[in-house]
Design a protein around this motif. Structure first.
Motif, PDB file in Angstrom:
ATOM      1  N   GLY A  41       0.809  -1.212   0.000  1.00  0.00           N
ATOM      2  CA  GLY A  41       0.000   0.000   0.000  1.00  0.00           C
ATOM      3  C   GLY A  41       0.843   1.262   0.000  1.00  0.00           C
ATOM      4  N   ILE A  42       1.870   1.275   0.829  1.00  0.00           N
ATOM      5  CA  ILE A  42       2.767   2.432   0.882  1.00  0.00           C
ATOM      6  C   ILE A  42       3.506   2.592  -0.436  1.00  0.00           C
ATOM      7  N   ALA A  43       3.957   1.484  -1.014  1.00  0.00           N
ATOM      8  CA  ALA A  43       4.658   1.528  -2.305  1.00  0.00           C
ATOM      9  C   ALA A  43       3.761   2.134  -3.382  1.00  0.00           C
ATOM     10  N   SER A  44       2.494   1.767  -3.377  1.00  0.00           N
ATOM     11  CA  SER A  44       1.548   2.298  -4.358  1.00  0.00           C
ATOM     12  C   SER A  44       1.366   3.807  -4.197  1.00  0.00           C
ATOM     13  N   ILE A  45       1.221   4.261  -2.969  1.00  0.00           N
ATOM     14  CA  ILE A  45       1.058   5.696  -2.705  1.00  0.00           C
ATOM     15  C   ILE A  45       2.316   6.460  -3.121  1.00  0.00           C
ATOM     16  N   LEU A  46       3.477   5.946  -2.746  1.00  0.00           N
ATOM     17  CA  LEU A  46       4.730   6.618  -3.097  1.00  0.00           C
ATOM     18  C   LEU A  46       4.898   6.714  -4.610  1.00  0.00           C
ATOM     19  N   LYS A  47       4.549   5.656  -5.326  1.00  0.00           N
ATOM     20  CA  LYS A  47       4.685   5.651  -6.789  1.00  0.00           C
ATOM     21  C   LYS A  47       3.702   6.617  -7.430  1.00  0.00           C
ATOM     22  N   ASN A  48       2.433   6.539  -7.035  1.00  0.00           N
ATOM     23  CA  ASN A  48       1.388   7.331  -7.682  1.00  0.00           C
ATOM     24  C   ASN A  48       1.410   8.809  -7.306  1.00  0.00           C
ATOM     25  N   LYS A  49       1.752   9.114  -6.085  1.00  0.00           N
ATOM     26  CA  LYS A  49       1.697  10.502  -5.614  1.00  0.00           C
ATOM     27  C   LYS A  49       3.042  11.220  -5.643  1.00  0.00           C
ATOM     28  N   LEU A  50       4.133  10.461  -5.470  1.00  0.00           N
ATOM     29  CA  LEU A  50       5.443  11.102  -5.337  1.00  0.00           C
ATOM     30  C   LEU A  50       6.467  10.602  -6.344  1.00  0.00           C
ATOM     31  N   SER A  51       6.068   9.720  -7.251  1.00  0.00           N
ATOM     32  CA  SER A  51       6.957   9.170  -8.290  1.00  0.00           C
ATOM     33  C   SER A  51       8.184   8.465  -7.721  1.00  0.00           C
ATOM     34  N   VAL A  52       8.005   7.807  -6.581  1.00  0.00           N
ATOM     35  CA  VAL A  52       9.085   7.025  -5.986  1.00  0.00           C
ATOM     36  C   VAL A  52       8.827   5.558  -6.324  1.00  0.00           C
ATOM     37  N   PRO A  53       9.682   4.939  -7.142  1.00  0.00           N
ATOM     38  CA  PRO A  53       9.492   3.533  -7.494  1.00  0.00           C
ATOM     39  C   PRO A  53       9.600   2.631  -6.257  1.00  0.00           C
ATOM     40  N   LYS A  54       8.893   1.496  -6.294  1.00  0.00           N
ATOM     41  CA  LYS A  54       8.914   0.599  -5.131  1.00  0.00           C
ATOM     42  C   LYS A  54      10.309   0.051  -4.838  1.00  0.00           C
ATOM     43  N   SER A  55      11.160   0.070  -5.830  1.00  0.00           N
ATOM     44  CA  SER A  55      12.530  -0.404  -5.615  1.00  0.00           C
ATOM     45  C   SER A  55      13.409   0.636  -4.924  1.00  0.00           C
ATOM     46  N   ARG A  56      12.837   1.838  -4.659  1.00  0.00           N
ATOM     47  CA  ARG A  56      13.631   2.916  -4.068  1.00  0.00           C
ATOM     48  C   ARG A  56      13.047   3.410  -2.741  1.00  0.00           C
ATOM     49  N   PHE A  57      12.417   2.488  -2.012  1.00  0.00           N
ATOM     50  CA  PHE A  57      12.012   2.866  -0.666  1.00  0.00           C
ATOM     51  C   PHE A  57      12.258   1.707   0.284  1.00  0.00           C
ATOM     52  N   PHE A  58      12.513   2.078   1.529  1.00  0.00           N
ATOM     53  CA  PHE A  58      12.801   1.107   2.576  1.00  0.00           C
ATOM     54  C   PHE A  58      11.786   1.304   3.679  1.00  0.00           C
ATOM     55  N   LEU A  59      11.123   0.233   4.076  1.00  0.00           N
ATOM     56  CA  LEU A  59      10.144   0.287   5.160  1.00  0.00           C
ATOM     57  C   LEU A  59      10.729  -0.426   6.374  1.00  0.00           C
ATOM     58  N   PHE A  60      10.901   0.310   7.439  1.00  0.00           N
ATOM     59  CA  PHE A  60      11.374  -0.237   8.707  1.00  0.00           C
ATOM     60  C   PHE A  60      10.154  -0.361   9.608  1.00  0.00           C
ATOM     61  N   SER A  61       9.835  -1.555  10.031  1.00  0.00           N
ATOM     62  CA  SER A  61       8.672  -1.725  10.911  1.00  0.00           C
ATOM     63  C   SER A  61       9.105  -2.397  12.203  1.00  0.00           C
ATOM     64  N   ILE A  62       8.470  -1.964  13.286  1.00  0.00           N
ATOM     65  CA  ILE A  62       8.798  -2.514  14.597  1.00  0.00           C
ATOM     66  C   ILE A  62       7.516  -2.629  15.413  1.00  0.00           C
ATOM     67  N   LEU A  63       7.385  -3.725  16.107  1.00  0.00           N
ATOM     68  CA  LEU A  63       6.274  -3.962  16.996  1.00  0.00           C
ATOM     69  C   LEU A  63       6.773  -3.777  18.423  1.00  0.00           C
ATOM     70  N   ILE A  64       6.174  -2.847  19.126  1.00  0.00           N
ATOM     71  CA  ILE A  64       6.599  -2.541  20.492  1.00  0.00           C
ATOM     72  C   ILE A  64       5.628  -3.203  21.459  1.00  0.00           C
ATOM     73  N   ALA A  65       6.149  -3.989  22.357  1.00  0.00           N
ATOM     74  CA  ALA A  65       5.322  -4.606  23.393  1.00  0.00           C
ATOM     75  C   ALA A  65       5.046  -3.568  24.462  1.00  0.00           C
ATOM     76  N   TRP A  66       3.828  -3.572  24.955  1.00  0.00           N
ATOM     77  CA  TRP A  66       3.504  -2.620  26.018  1.00  0.00           C
ATOM     78  C   TRP A  66       2.747  -3.365  27.124  1.00  0.00           C
ATOM     79  N   ILE A  67       3.010  -2.920  28.338  1.00  0.00           N
ATOM     80  CA  ILE A  67       2.377  -3.527  29.502  1.00  0.00           C
ATOM     81  C   ILE A  67       1.889  -2.403  30.413  1.00  0.00           C
TER      82      ILE A  67
END
Length: 69
Positions: A41-67
């Protein structure tokens, strides 16, 4: 929350063509399947709105545990 910073120099793959770095921080709900869907989804938005090809973005995701926040 989404923060978008433009006009920030970024080198990706050795050049400064349009590129993006994304950070996704979550307190729940991330798993490999959801990461794939979000990345697509992010790749599609970046390509369509900002002309950033999917091969030129990096997605860093992290799940934080909370208590007991």
């Amino acid at each position: 929350m989404i923060v978008l910073k433009g006009s920030v120099p970024i080198a990706f793959g050795g050049n400064e063509q349009p590129a993006a770095y994304d950070e996704l921080v979550s307190i729940g709900g991330l798993n490999p399947d959801m990461n794939k869907k979000l990345s697509a989804g992010i790749a599609s938005i970046l390509k369509n709105k900002l002309s950033v090809p999917k091969s030129r973005f990096f997605l860093f995701s992290i799940l934080i545990a909370w208590i007991n926040f």
